[in-house]
Design a protein around this motif. Sequence first.
Motif, PDB file in Angstrom:
ATOM      1  N   LEU A   1       0.834  -1.199   0.000  1.00 20.73           N
ATOM      2  CA  LEU A   1       0.000   0.000   0.000  1.00 20.73           C
ATOM      3  C   LEU A   1       0.872   1.253   0.000  1.00 20.73           C
ATOM      4  N   TRP A   2       1.856   1.300   0.886  1.00 14.40           N
ATOM      5  CA  TRP A   2       2.729   2.467   0.957  1.00 14.40           C
ATOM      6  C   TRP A   2       3.641   2.564  -0.254  1.00 14.40           C
ATOM      7  N   MET A   3       3.990   1.419  -0.847  1.00 16.48           N
ATOM      8  CA  MET A   3       4.766   1.459  -2.092  1.00 16.48           C
ATOM      9  C   MET A   3       3.958   2.141  -3.189  1.00 16.48           C
ATOM     10  N   THR A   4       2.676   1.806  -3.273  1.00 15.35           N
ATOM     11  CA  THR A   4       1.803   2.395  -4.284  1.00 15.35           C
ATOM     12  C   THR A   4       1.593   3.884  -4.028  1.00 15.35           C
ATOM     13  N   VAL A   5       1.379   4.244  -2.772  1.00 10.73           N
ATOM     14  CA  VAL A   5       1.173   5.658  -2.421  1.00 10.73           C
ATOM     15  C   VAL A   5       2.412   6.475  -2.785  1.00 10.73           C
ATOM     16  N   ALA A   6       3.582   5.967  -2.440  1.00 11.79           N
ATOM     17  CA  ALA A   6       4.818   6.694  -2.730  1.00 11.79           C
ATOM     18  C   ALA A   6       5.045   6.813  -4.235  1.00 11.79           C
ATOM     19  N   ALA A   7       4.780   5.752  -4.967  1.00  7.40           N
ATOM     20  CA  ALA A   7       4.971   5.782  -6.417  1.00  7.40           C
ATOM     21  C   ALA A   7       4.011   6.766  -7.074  1.00  7.40           C
ATOM     22  N   LEU A   8       2.750   6.748  -6.660  1.00  4.67           N
ATOM     23  CA  LEU A   8       1.773   7.681  -7.236  1.00  4.67           C
ATOM     24  C   LEU A   8       2.101   9.125  -6.899  1.00  4.67           C
ATOM     25  N   ALA A   9       2.516   9.370  -5.662  1.00  3.80           N
ATOM     26  CA  ALA A   9       2.876  10.738  -5.273  1.00  3.80           C
ATOM     27  C   ALA A   9       4.050  11.250  -6.104  1.00  3.80           C
ATOM     28  N   ALA A  10       5.068  10.425  -6.292  1.00 13.66           N
ATOM     29  CA  ALA A  10       6.232  10.843  -7.081  1.00 13.66           C
ATOM     30  C   ALA A  10       5.862  11.040  -8.542  1.00 13.66           C
ATOM     31  N   ALA A  11       5.028  10.153  -9.080  1.00 10.13           N
ATOM     32  CA  ALA A  11       4.640  10.253 -10.493  1.00 10.13           C
ATOM     33  C   ALA A  11       3.782  11.485 -10.756  1.00 10.13           C
ATOM     34  N   VAL A  12       2.968  11.889  -9.806  1.00  8.34           N
ATOM     35  CA  VAL A  12       2.123  13.070  -9.989  1.00  8.34           C
ATOM     36  C   VAL A  12       2.922  14.356  -9.779  1.00  8.34           C
ATOM     37  N   LEU A  13       3.770  14.371  -8.763  1.00 10.97           N
ATOM     38  CA  LEU A  13       4.520  15.589  -8.452  1.00 10.97           C
ATOM     39  C   LEU A  13       5.630  15.889  -9.464  1.00 10.97           C
ATOM     40  N   SER A  14       6.166  14.868 -10.093  1.00 11.18           N
ATOM     41  CA  SER A  14       7.282  15.081 -11.014  1.00 11.18           C
ATOM     42  C   SER A  14       6.938  16.030 -12.164  1.00 11.18           C
ATOM     43  N   PRO A  15       5.883  15.806 -12.936  1.00  4.55           N
ATOM     44  CA  PRO A  15       5.588  16.776 -13.999  1.00  4.55           C
ATOM     45  C   PRO A  15       5.039  18.105 -13.479  1.00  4.55           C
ATOM     46  N   LEU A  16       4.381  18.073 -12.329  1.00  8.09           N
ATOM     47  CA  LEU A  16       3.834  19.315 -11.778  1.00  8.09           C
ATOM     48  C   LEU A  16       4.925  20.271 -11.319  1.00  8.09           C
ATOM     49  N   ARG A  17       6.126  19.772 -11.068  1.00  3.54           N
ATOM     50  CA  ARG A  17       7.213  20.637 -10.611  1.00  3.54           C
ATOM     51  C   ARG A  17       7.609  21.655 -11.663  1.00  3.54           C
ATOM     52  N   ARG A  18       7.338  21.365 -12.936  1.00  5.35           N
ATOM     53  CA  ARG A  18       7.650  22.310 -14.010  1.00  5.35           C
ATOM     54  C   ARG A  18       6.670  23.474 -14.032  1.00  5.35           C
ATOM     55  N   ILE A  19       5.448  23.255 -13.532  1.00  5.72           N
ATOM     56  CA  ILE A  19       4.406  24.273 -13.585  1.00  5.72           C
ATOM     57  C   ILE A  19       4.313  25.039 -12.266  1.00  5.72           C
ATOM     58  N   PHE A  20       4.369  24.321 -11.147  1.00  7.41           N
ATOM     59  CA  PHE A  20       4.255  24.924  -9.820  1.00  7.41           C
ATOM     60  C   PHE A  20       5.478  24.543  -8.979  1.00  7.41           C
ATOM     61  N   PRO A  21       6.652  25.126  -9.235  1.00  6.84           N
ATOM     62  CA  PRO A  21       7.873  24.661  -8.566  1.00  6.84           C
ATOM     63  C   PRO A  21       7.859  24.832  -7.049  1.00  6.84           C
ATOM     64  N   ALA A  22       7.437  25.980  -6.550  1.00  7.47           N
ATOM     65  CA  ALA A  22       7.475  26.202  -5.106  1.00  7.47           C
ATOM     66  C   ALA A  22       6.430  25.358  -4.385  1.00  7.47           C
ATOM     67  N   GLY A  23       5.232  25.269  -4.931  1.00  8.42           N
ATOM     68  CA  GLY A  23       4.176  24.468  -4.310  1.00  8.42           C
ATOM     69  C   GLY A  23       4.518  22.993  -4.266  1.00  8.42           C
ATOM     70  N   VAL A  24       5.118  22.492  -5.336  1.00  8.49           N
ATOM     71  CA  VAL A  24       5.510  21.082  -5.374  1.00  8.49           C
ATOM     72  C   VAL A  24       6.659  20.829  -4.405  1.00  8.49           C
ATOM     73  N   LEU A  25       7.552  21.789  -4.258  1.00  5.08           N
ATOM     74  CA  LEU A  25       8.648  21.637  -3.295  1.00  5.08           C
ATOM     75  C   LEU A  25       8.108  21.528  -1.873  1.00  5.08           C
ATOM     76  N   VAL A  26       7.153  22.356  -1.528  1.00  6.81           N
ATOM     77  CA  VAL A  26       6.553  22.301  -0.188  1.00  6.81           C
ATOM     78  C   VAL A  26       5.801  20.985   0.008  1.00  6.81           C
ATOM     79  N   ALA A  27       5.044  20.569  -1.006  1.00  7.33           N
ATOM     80  CA  ALA A  27       4.304  19.312  -0.908  1.00  7.33           C
ATOM     81  C   ALA A  27       5.251  18.119  -0.769  1.00  7.33           C
ATOM     82  N   THR A  28       6.346  18.134  -1.517  1.00 12.39           N
ATOM     83  CA  THR A  28       7.316  17.036  -1.432  1.00 12.39           C
ATOM     84  C   THR A  28       7.960  16.993  -0.057  1.00 12.39           C
TER      85      THR A  28
END
Length: 109
Positions: A49-76
């Motif tokens: 379960l935690w493997m899936t959560v971590a993988a999904l979080a990384a996969a979603v945040l990775s492309p979003l970092r190009r659009i919202f860099p500061a917000g994604v940094l705080v979320a990460t």
Amino acid sequence: MNAKTMALGVRNRLSTVRMWSRRQIVGESVLAVVLALGMAASQTAEGPLWMTVAALAAAVLSPLRRIFPAGVLVATGAIGGLLSGFGIALLVMSWSAGARNGPGWSAAW
């Protein structure tokens, strides 16, 4: 700043994705997959379960970092406090946020 102005700002940022070249799209996709696999591998002791959560979080945040860099940094950073091994993703996001915000945003300049 009212809600309409903020919505227009978000829409303008999201529209920059259309300007990406094929090379950028492939690079972002590969980075998202590599980060997702790395974060999933770092959670093997926690269970699937935690493997899936971590993988999904990384996969979603990775492309979003190009659009919202500061917000994604705080979320990460917040996710990194909950999930062990998220430090690698935090390094990628912080490097990207620093490159996007530039010296004009730095307190040292």
